[in-house]
Motif scaffolding. Structure first.
Motif, PDB file in Angstrom:
ATOM      1  N   THR A 389      35.821  45.439  42.170  1.00  0.00           N
ATOM      2  CA  THR A 389      37.022  45.536  41.591  1.00  0.00           C
ATOM      3  C   THR A 389      37.359  44.228  40.924  1.00  0.00           C
ATOM      4  O   THR A 389      37.904  44.444  39.593  1.00  0.00           O
ATOM      5  N   ILE A 390      37.171  42.961  41.686  1.00  0.00           N
ATOM      6  CA  ILE A 390      37.642  41.956  40.925  1.00  0.00           C
ATOM      7  C   ILE A 390      36.896  41.562  39.649  1.00  0.00           C
ATOM      8  O   ILE A 390      37.217  41.181  38.679  1.00  0.00           O
ATOM      9  N   TYR A 391      35.604  41.832  39.824  1.00  0.00           N
ATOM     10  CA  TYR A 391      34.557  41.449  38.784  1.00  0.00           C
ATOM     11  C   TYR A 391      35.187  42.197  37.508  1.00  0.00           C
ATOM     12  O   TYR A 391      34.834  41.572  36.471  1.00  0.00           O
ATOM     13  N   GLU A 392      35.244  43.565  37.754  1.00  0.00           N
ATOM     14  CA  GLU A 392      35.442  44.303  36.517  1.00  0.00           C
ATOM     15  C   GLU A 392      36.766  44.075  35.860  1.00  0.00           C
ATOM     16  O   GLU A 392      36.922  44.072  34.625  1.00  0.00           O
ATOM     17  N   LYS A 393      37.678  43.539  36.653  1.00  0.00           N
ATOM     18  CA  LYS A 393      39.043  43.147  36.236  1.00  0.00           C
ATOM     19  C   LYS A 393      38.760  41.661  35.414  1.00  0.00           C
ATOM     20  O   LYS A 393      39.491  41.541  34.377  1.00  0.00           O
ATOM     21  N   GLU A 394      37.948  40.867  35.751  1.00  0.00           N
ATOM     22  CA  GLU A 394      37.831  39.687  35.578  1.00  0.00           C
ATOM     23  C   GLU A 394      36.943  39.817  34.107  1.00  0.00           C
ATOM     24  O   GLU A 394      37.482  39.164  32.966  1.00  0.00           O
TER      25      GLU A 394
END
Length: 408
Positions: A389-394
């Motif tokens: 989730t964080i990777y996709e958001k970043e």
């Protein structure tokens, strides 16, 4: 389902994945049926969302799930185990794809962290209660609470994955957040204490190593020296405890001496070689795995049971080699991809705890069932979901910033 019901469903899934911490005071038959149906329903919910853009950890998890599907047929081809029996045996391991359901419903990371925290605290409370009230055994199964020559009763029951994920989260947030630092400090200390009291050398080593790495990596040189000196002081203190005949330390040291003396005759070395070279009955199973044995109702199940009782060989003793024996090369390759990505995909420092958890699985991958067992699987899914989730958001933010800059 409404948002609140979805969160409740996920919250209960953790408890059910642990089979209610193997509570002995609940009806065993009802427990098993309810556990199986809830897990199976969770997998069914996740199936429609399995085909996503292959970025981050999507491809490795798809490969693991594919390897499990193939292994169902391999158990039939190589061992004559029926497809239905193989499905029943494999379902608990398929919870990997719940990762895709979480991505679809987009539960906030804060909510997942609260679930991790709650169950981490529950685990600690149950641990200390069971430790101070060892008779009767309320949680767990078998003779898990025996001393095994380690100087202390070993209280080990389902939930270890969440406990360690919560411990890594605590030490991470202790140094990256200003609020609730008393809570993170307390949980960090309790994480170490419970880990040591369980007298598992690989867990003690891995937790200590990753805690030490986290505390040192961003410090100035002077502070690093102080921490290193403190760590050396701790080693001398442990040496003092050993000389003072502390039963816990003596138990760990004696077990280590026994393993070193065993050398090539160490049971895990023998098990690993056997599962790699002799277990599979044909070459196709050496590639795609043998599947999960179903209880004692199939020839395959009876063979594995005989192997356990007569030679002391367990899939769980050799970690990813056991996973290979069941699910084949694809599952091992997928895990290698996960670990590579855990080193290469960037993540904000306040979420480094998911990296530490994945590294914890890596370090213990040859000597424990943590990489595939249902006791740890839901924690692994949570860690990968947070990371993804964080990777996709970043990544999305980076693309938007790039486009914005290009339009200027």
């Amino acid at each position: 389902m409404t948002k609140q019901l979805k969160v409740l469903f996920v919250f209960l899934l953790v408890l059910i994945a642990f089979n209610f911490f193997e509570a002995r005071f609940l009806s065993k038959n009802i427990n098993i049926y309810f556990w199986f149906l809830y897990i199976a329903f969770s997998i069914a919910l996740s199936l429609p969302f399995i085909f996503r853009k292959r970025q981050g950890f999507v491809l490795p998890i798809q490969l693991i799930f594919l390897s499990m599907l193939i292994s169902i047929f391999m158990a039939y081809i190589s061992w004559g185990q029926s497809i239905m029996n193989s499905i029943l045996a494999t379902v608990p391991y398929m919870l990997w794809i719940f990762f895709f359901y979480l991505l679809e419903i987009k539960i906030p990371i804060k909510t997942i962290e609260k679930i991790i925290l709650i169950y981490g605290i529950i685990y600690i409370i149950l641990y200390f209660y069971q430790f101070t009230h060892p008779d009767p055994i309320l949680f767990g199964y078998g003779d898990e609470f025996s001393e095994e020559g380690r100087g202390i009763i070993r209280i080990r029951f389902p939930g270890g994955g969440i406990f360690y994920l919560a411990s890594f989260m605590a030490i991470n947030k202790l140094t990256t957040q200003k609020d609730k630092r008393w809570l993170w400090f307390l949980l960090s200390i309790l994480g170490v204490v419970v880990c040591v009291m369980q007298v598992n050398r690989q867990d003690i080593f891995t937790l200590s190593l990753l805690f030490f790495y986290h505390l040192v990596k961003n410090l100035a040189i002077f502070k690093k020296i102080i921490v290193i000196i403190s760590f050396i002081g701790l080693l001398f203190f442990l040496k003092f405890l050993y000389n003072s005949n502390n039963p816990i330390v003596n138990g760990i040291v004696e077990q280590q001496k026994s393993d070193i003396q065993a050398g090539e005759n160490n049971i895990r070395v023998i098990e690993g070689i056997y599962f790699l070279t002799e277990f599979s009955p044909n070459n196709i199973s050496r590639i795609f795995g043998n599947g999960v044995p179903y209880a004692l109702e199939t020839e395959y199940g009876l063979f594995v049971d005989k192997l356990t009782n007569e030679q002391g060989f367990y899939f769980s003793d050799v970690g990813i080699i056991g996973m290979y024996a069941m699910f084949g090369i694809l599952s091992v390759f997928a895990y290698i991809l996960i670990w590579i990505k855990s080193f290469t995909l960037p993540i904000p420092k306040e979420f480094n705890y998911v990296k530490y958890y994945l590294w914890y699985l890596l370090i213990t991958s040859l000597t424990s069932y943590y990489v595939f067992h249902s006791r740890y699987l839901i924690a692994t899914v949570f860690a990968l979901y947070i990371y993804q989730t964080i990777y996709e958001k970043e990544k999305k933010t980076l693309i938007l910033n790039h486009r914005s800059t290009g339009n200027i």
